[in-house]
Design an enzyme around this catalytic site. Structure first.
Site, short mmCIF file in Angstrom:
data_model
loop_
_atom_site.label_atom_id
_atom_site.label_comp_id
_atom_site.label_asym_id
_atom_site.label_seq_id
_atom_site.Cartn_x
_atom_site.Cartn_y
_atom_site.Cartn_z
N CYS A 179 2.70 39.44 22.76
CA CYS A 179 2.51 40.87 22.30
C CYS A 179 2.84 41.35 20.99
CB CYS A 179 2.64 41.82 23.30
SG CYS A 179 1.57 43.20 23.63
N ASN B 241 -1.83 45.01 26.82
CA ASN B 241 -1.20 46.12 26.65
C ASN B 241 -0.68 46.37 25.20
OD1 ASN B 241 0.18 48.36 26.58
ND2 ASN B 241 2.04 47.83 27.54
N GLY C 82 -1.71 48.43 21.24
CA GLY C 82 -2.43 49.39 20.41
C GLY C 82 -2.51 48.98 18.87
N HIS D 110 -0.12 38.94 28.15
CA HIS D 110 0.65 38.78 28.60
C HIS D 110 0.74 37.76 29.79
CE1 HIS D 110 3.39 42.37 27.52
NE2 HIS D 110 2.11 42.84 26.85
N GLU E 50 2.97 36.44 31.69
CA GLU E 50 3.82 36.63 33.00
C GLU E 50 3.06 37.57 33.91
OE1 GLU E 50 3.96 40.42 30.72
OE2 GLU E 50 4.10 38.22 29.90
#
Length: 365
Positions: A257, A299, A301, A343, A345
């Site tokens: 990320c 997640n 932006g 992600h 995980e």
């Protein structure tokens, strides 16, 4: 609380648009960038994810709080979102292994939240007009004062937030007798990432966001990891310098990320603020090396510039987001370095992306 009359509240967007709701518990005011998450479950993991620091979270699932909270489902020490906006809030919960209600969890973490908002209309509006700063408040008689305060809230673009969520001192995770040692840079790390490394026979030392290569390498790790986190990656100059040194020395490096974006910047590839970002647990990604699809948790932006990544002779795009064809993963052609924008995980697949941890451990061998 659920039987008492609840205080009226509003959501005021930066462009002046107002949505009405009611305070879930306490009265109050909270500012942040408004964004939405499309996950049907996992609200506790979302609320405690450091990547959401400074954001007002809109949950698109109509019911929040149904299954309470469980201490084992924390992604950090406490709630990281700035506030919550939802449709129906469940004061009562039904779950055998719950440790308490979401309402009490909010009270313990001093979080202001509102419900009874038309979230379908709100999400449609955000999708059309983009993520923007907003305020939620029970101070509905003072709209002009709220507008003035809101105008002073900094925009997410250019905002460095890793320092707000990173550990202040290094700490260890896992079994010190493990086969492998991983030095992890905490720019907003989630606990489940550490759990995934630990169960693969790795011992992790977690360093603050501004730690240098000399500090990490002094521990003599087998590999290096750059974590997820909040805010704009461009101001993270120390992390970019760290990534450059690791890459120059061709040491194993994995990024998730925000860490993925930092690795791109370290390679001279720019990042940009997305219109809305990706936030949910059903995002389709294609692994371009295997041709396989993955259902992923996302997640973020900000995103990596695809044209620049394709033009960089040292990089190859390893994964693509199938909804909008944005970069979902990169790897270096002649270095032990790779990263993904999602992600692994969280792995809603449920095992679609777990191979990435194995891939990193293979680099350490």
């Amino acid at each position: 609380m659920r039987y008492k009359s609840r205080k009226k509240a509003i959501l005021l967007l930066a462009d002046g648009t107002i949505f009405h709701g009611k305070a879930i518990g306490k009265e109050g005011t909270a500012f942040g960038e408004v964004c939405f998450n499309t996950g049907m479950t996992g609200y506790q993991e979302v609320f405690t994810d450091p990547s959401y620091f400074g954001q007002l979270m809109v949950t698109t699932n109509a019911h929040i709080g149904n299954y309470g909270v469980n201490d084992n489902e924390m992604e950090s020490s406490d709630i990281k979102i700035a506030g919550l906006i939802c449709k129906n809030f469940s004061y009562e919960y039904s779950r055998v292994d719950a440790h308490g209600s979401l309402e009490n969890f909010f009270e313990a973490n001093d979080l202001f939240a509102i419900s009874d908002v038309d979230t379908r209309a709100l999400v449609s509006y955000i999708r059309e007009n983009g993520a923007m700063n907003a305020v939620i408040s029970t101070d509905i008689e003072n709209i002009e004062a709220l507008k003035k305060q809101l105008s002073e809230v900094p925009h997410m673009e250019g905002l460095e937030l890793a320092s707000k969520v990173s550990t202040k001192e290094p700490y260890y995770f896992g079994d010190e007798n493990s086969t492998y040692k991983i030095a992890a840079l905490d720019i907003g790390i989630k606990k489940n990432i550490l759990r995934n490394f630990a169960k693969r026979d790795a011992y992790i030392k977690v360093f603050p966001y501004d730690a240098s290569f000399e500090e990490l390498s002094a521990w003599n790790p087998d590999g290096y990891f750059l974590s997820n986190g909040p805010g704009d990656p461009q101001p993270l100059v120390e992390a970019q310098a760290l990534a450059k040194k690791i890459i120059e020395k061709n040491l194993p490096l994995f990024g998730i990320c925000l860490g993925h974006q930092v690795i791109a910047l370290a390679n001279g590839v720019s990042t940009y603020k997305m219109h809305n970002g990706h936030r949910g647990i059903n995002h389709p990604v294609k692994n371009l090396k295997t041709g396989k699809g993955e259902i992923t948790s996302q997640n973020h932006g900000f995103a990596v510039n695809r044209e620049e990544a394709e033009a960089n002779p040292e990089l190859e795009i390893s994964h693509l987001h199938l909804n909008d064809h944005t970069v979902a993963g990169i790897s270096m052609k002649n270095k032990k370095c790779f990263s993904v924008q999602y992600h692994p995980e969280a792995s809603p697949g449920p095992h679609d992306s777990s191979y990435l941890f194995d891939q990193f451990i293979d680099l350490l061998k």
